[in-house]
Scaffold this active site. Sequence first.
Site, PDB file in Angstrom:
ATOM      1  N   ARG A  89      -8.772 -85.353  50.103  1.00  0.00           N
ATOM      2  CA  ARG A  89      -9.510 -84.167  50.525  1.00  0.00           C
ATOM      3  C   ARG A  89      -9.636 -83.143  49.415  1.00  0.00           C
ATOM      4  O   ARG A  89     -10.234 -82.092  49.620  1.00  0.00           O
ATOM      5  CB  ARG A  89      -8.720 -83.519  51.664  1.00  0.00           C
ATOM      6  CG  ARG A  89      -9.437 -83.493  52.990  1.00  0.00           C
ATOM      7  CD  ARG A  89      -8.425 -82.889  53.941  1.00  0.00           C
ATOM      8  NE  ARG A  89      -9.027 -82.403  55.133  1.00  0.00           N
ATOM      9  CZ  ARG A  89      -9.068 -83.083  56.276  1.00  0.00           C
ATOM     10  NH1 ARG A  89      -8.594 -84.289  56.358  1.00  0.00           N
ATOM     11  NH2 ARG A  89      -9.590 -82.534  57.328  1.00  0.00           N
ATOM     12  N   ARG A 128     -14.923 -81.472  71.948  1.00  0.00           N
ATOM     13  CA  ARG A 128     -13.629 -82.160  71.886  1.00  0.00           C
ATOM     14  C   ARG A 128     -12.498 -81.254  72.359  1.00  0.00           C
ATOM     15  O   ARG A 128     -11.526 -81.729  72.956  1.00  0.00           O
ATOM     16  CB  ARG A 128     -13.348 -82.657  70.462  1.00  0.00           C
ATOM     17  CG  ARG A 128     -12.122 -83.559  70.395  1.00  0.00           C
ATOM     18  CD  ARG A 128     -11.871 -84.113  69.016  1.00  0.00           C
ATOM     19  NE  ARG A 128     -11.684 -83.049  68.054  1.00  0.00           N
ATOM     20  CZ  ARG A 128     -11.686 -83.215  66.743  1.00  0.00           C
ATOM     21  NH1 ARG A 128     -11.882 -84.405  66.231  1.00  0.00           N
ATOM     22  NH2 ARG A 128     -11.500 -82.205  65.930  1.00  0.00           N
ATOM     23  N   ARG A 134      -6.604 -80.155  70.885  1.00  0.00           N
ATOM     24  CA  ARG A 134      -6.036 -79.989  69.537  1.00  0.00           C
ATOM     25  C   ARG A 134      -5.974 -78.509  69.199  1.00  0.00           C
ATOM     26  O   ARG A 134      -6.965 -77.785  69.366  1.00  0.00           O
ATOM     27  CB  ARG A 134      -6.932 -80.715  68.528  1.00  0.00           C
ATOM     28  CG  ARG A 134      -6.304 -81.973  67.974  1.00  0.00           C
ATOM     29  CD  ARG A 134      -7.269 -82.739  67.120  1.00  0.00           C
ATOM     30  NE  ARG A 134      -7.569 -82.074  65.856  1.00  0.00           N
ATOM     31  CZ  ARG A 134      -8.229 -82.661  64.860  1.00  0.00           C
ATOM     32  NH1 ARG A 134      -8.655 -83.907  64.995  1.00  0.00           N
ATOM     33  NH2 ARG A 134      -8.475 -82.011  63.751  1.00  0.00           N
ATOM     34  N   ARG A 146     -12.161 -74.427  58.687  1.00  0.00           N
ATOM     35  CA  ARG A 146     -12.104 -75.863  58.328  1.00  0.00           C
ATOM     36  C   ARG A 146     -13.411 -76.291  57.654  1.00  0.00           C
ATOM     37  O   ARG A 146     -13.396 -77.050  56.693  1.00  0.00           O
ATOM     38  CB  ARG A 146     -11.844 -76.714  59.581  1.00  0.00           C
ATOM     39  CG  ARG A 146     -10.398 -76.614  60.053  1.00  0.00           C
ATOM     40  CD  ARG A 146     -10.213 -77.079  61.475  1.00  0.00           C
ATOM     41  NE  ARG A 146     -10.564 -78.464  61.680  1.00  0.00           N
ATOM     42  CZ  ARG A 146     -10.774 -79.008  62.887  1.00  0.00           C
ATOM     43  NH1 ARG A 146     -10.665 -78.282  63.979  1.00  0.00           N
ATOM     44  NH2 ARG A 146     -11.072 -80.288  62.982  1.00  0.00           N
TER      45      ARG A 146
HETATM   46  P1  AP5 Z   1     -13.996 -87.357  65.648  1.00  0.00           P
HETATM   47  O1  AP5 Z   1     -14.208 -88.814  65.496  1.00  0.00           O
HETATM   48  O2  AP5 Z   1     -12.734 -86.883  66.276  1.00  0.00           O
HETATM   49  O3  AP5 Z   1     -14.258 -86.615  64.247  1.00  0.00           O
HETATM   50  P2  AP5 Z   1     -13.410 -86.584  62.921  1.00  0.00           P
HETATM   51  O4  AP5 Z   1     -14.364 -86.801  61.805  1.00  0.00           O
HETATM   52  O5  AP5 Z   1     -12.244 -87.492  63.015  1.00  0.00           O
HETATM   53  O6  AP5 Z   1     -13.014 -85.058  62.926  1.00  0.00           O
HETATM   54  P3  AP5 Z   1     -11.612 -84.320  62.741  1.00  0.00           P
HETATM   55  O7  AP5 Z   1     -11.754 -82.983  63.376  1.00  0.00           O
HETATM   56  O8  AP5 Z   1     -10.493 -85.191  63.150  1.00  0.00           O
HETATM   57  O9  AP5 Z   1     -11.619 -84.148  61.195  1.00  0.00           O
HETATM   58  P4  AP5 Z   1     -10.792 -83.165  60.358  1.00  0.00           P
HETATM   59  O10 AP5 Z   1     -11.043 -83.702  59.009  1.00  0.00           O
HETATM   60  O11 AP5 Z   1     -11.116 -81.736  60.561  1.00  0.00           O
HETATM   61  O12 AP5 Z   1      -9.324 -83.297  60.954  1.00  0.00           O
HETATM   62  P5  AP5 Z   1      -8.040 -84.095  60.476  1.00  0.00           P
HETATM   63  O13 AP5 Z   1      -7.342 -84.536  61.673  1.00  0.00           O
HETATM   64  O14 AP5 Z   1      -8.386 -85.064  59.431  1.00  0.00           O
HETATM   65  O15 AP5 Z   1     -15.251 -86.784  66.468  1.00  0.00           O
HETATM   66  C1  AP5 Z   1     -15.297 -85.426  66.858  1.00  0.00           C
HETATM   67  C2  AP5 Z   1     -15.868 -85.307  68.294  1.00  0.00           C
HETATM   68  O16 AP5 Z   1     -17.233 -85.749  68.291  1.00  0.00           O
HETATM   69  C3  AP5 Z   1     -15.143 -86.202  69.308  1.00  0.00           C
HETATM   70  O17 AP5 Z   1     -15.086 -85.537  70.528  1.00  0.00           O
HETATM   71  C4  AP5 Z   1     -16.045 -87.448  69.387  1.00  0.00           C
HETATM   72  O18 AP5 Z   1     -15.963 -88.074  70.627  1.00  0.00           O
HETATM   73  C5  AP5 Z   1     -17.425 -86.854  69.148  1.00  0.00           C
HETATM   74  N1  AP5 Z   1     -18.338 -87.773  68.468  1.00  0.00           N
HETATM   75  C6  AP5 Z   1     -18.055 -88.605  67.429  1.00  0.00           C
HETATM   76  N2  AP5 Z   1     -19.160 -89.283  67.046  1.00  0.00           N
HETATM   77  C7  AP5 Z   1     -20.169 -88.826  67.839  1.00  0.00           C
HETATM   78  C8  AP5 Z   1     -21.561 -89.133  67.931  1.00  0.00           C
HETATM   79  N3  AP5 Z   1     -22.151 -90.033  67.121  1.00  0.00           N
HETATM   80  N4  AP5 Z   1     -22.298 -88.471  68.845  1.00  0.00           N
HETATM   81  C9  AP5 Z   1     -21.726 -87.564  69.676  1.00  0.00           C
HETATM   82  N5  AP5 Z   1     -20.405 -87.238  69.657  1.00  0.00           N
HETATM   83  C10 AP5 Z   1     -19.646 -87.865  68.745  1.00  0.00           C
HETATM   84  O19 AP5 Z   1      -7.196 -82.937  59.756  1.00  0.00           O
HETATM   85  C11 AP5 Z   1      -6.660 -81.869  60.504  1.00  0.00           C
HETATM   86  C12 AP5 Z   1      -5.915 -80.930  59.577  1.00  0.00           C
HETATM   87  O20 AP5 Z   1      -4.792 -81.604  58.970  1.00  0.00           O
HETATM   88  C13 AP5 Z   1      -6.705 -80.378  58.389  1.00  0.00           C
HETATM   89  O21 AP5 Z   1      -7.492 -79.248  58.729  1.00  0.00           O
HETATM   90  C14 AP5 Z   1      -5.579 -80.036  57.403  1.00  0.00           C
HETATM   91  O22 AP5 Z   1      -4.931 -78.856  57.786  1.00  0.00           O
HETATM   92  C15 AP5 Z   1      -4.600 -81.195  57.629  1.00  0.00           C
HETATM   93  N6  AP5 Z   1      -4.883 -82.321  56.728  1.00  0.00           N
HETATM   94  C16 AP5 Z   1      -5.306 -83.561  57.106  1.00  0.00           C
HETATM   95  N7  AP5 Z   1      -5.496 -84.347  56.033  1.00  0.00           N
HETATM   96  C17 AP5 Z   1      -5.193 -83.587  54.954  1.00  0.00           C
HETATM   97  C18 AP5 Z   1      -5.214 -83.834  53.561  1.00  0.00           C
HETATM   98  N8  AP5 Z   1      -5.594 -85.014  53.058  1.00  0.00           N
HETATM   99  N9  AP5 Z   1      -4.840 -82.831  52.728  1.00  0.00           N
HETATM  100  C19 AP5 Z   1      -4.447 -81.638  53.210  1.00  0.00           C
HETATM  101  N10 AP5 Z   1      -4.415 -81.325  54.521  1.00  0.00           N
HETATM  102  C20 AP5 Z   1      -4.788 -82.304  55.389  1.00  0.00           C
HETATM  103 MG    MG Z   2     -10.156 -87.207  63.047  1.00  0.00          MG
END
Ligand code: AP5
Ligand code: MG
Length: 190
Positions: A89, A128, A134, A146
């Site tokens: 990221r 979501r 969440r 974000r």
């Molecule tokens: P979903 O599939 O859940 O989307 P996603 O891309 O996985 O989104 P996230 O919110 O999980 O991504 P993020 O990067 O913000 O969070 P992460 O957990 O990685 O889909 C979203 C919604 O849309 C769902 O309800 C789904 O059903 C719907 N949907 C999907 N496809 C669709 C379609 N085609 N049409 C209609 N609806 C649809 O990270 C969280 C936090 O963790 C970060 O903010 C950070 O604080 C920390 N973190 C994580 N990784 C790192 C890293 N590498 N470095 C530093 N901090 C980190």
């Molecule tokens: Mg995700």
Amino acid sequence: MKYFILFGPPGAGKGTQASAMVEKYRLCHISTGELLRSEIAAGTELGQQAKALIEAGCLVPDEVVEGMIEAKFDSVKDVDGFLLDGFPRTIAQAEALDAMLKRRSEAVTGVVSIMIPDEMIMERIKHRATIEGRADDAREEVVANRIRTYHEKTEPLIAFYRQTDRYHEVDGVGTIDEVRERIFTLMDAF
Ligand code: AP5
Ligand code: MG
């Protein structure tokens, strides 16, 4: 071993699409967001440190997620590869990943980038929030942070991976099935 990166802004559908991808291509799904949420739920020291940052929509320190990824590479066997969701990221994380893979005489196989416009991010995450509860989905200003963090720190990775010829974009607008088919077509070509 194959090493795929599933890239995209918050709410792009990374988690949603990852489940079908890991099944079809026999991959281990590593979502750093999910790993961090498990640490928080388990009340570990790492989880306690990460909680405030995640709930503010900020990134946790690079070393924390790098350590989690390497531990998974070391422990998971019996798969054809890994699907990294939410990692790397930052440019520093991408460089750390390259170094980690080099030590294993491996390299990133491909980057699948799901693209959606900012307005759709907000819409999907609001939806979501009513289903998953969440903590980082609950407040609009946190989601906005974000999105800002994605543009500032994560989007520069597109140029980083484009240089390598392993970067491929998929339109994330459409039904879940439509996006999945686009991803499968791309994955079949790797
Ligand atoms: P979903 O599939 O859940 O989307 P996603 O891309 O996985 O989104 P996230 O919110 O999980 O991504 P993020 O990067 O913000 O969070 P992460 O957990 O990685 O889909 C979203 C919604 O849309 C769902 O309800 C789904 O059903 C719907 N949907 C999907 N496809 C669709 C379609 N085609 N049409 C209609 N609806 C649809 O990270 C969280 C936090 O963790 C970060 O903010 C950070 O604080 C920390 N973190 C994580 N990784 C790192 C890293 N590498 N470095 C530093 N901090 C980190
Ligand atoms: Mg995700």
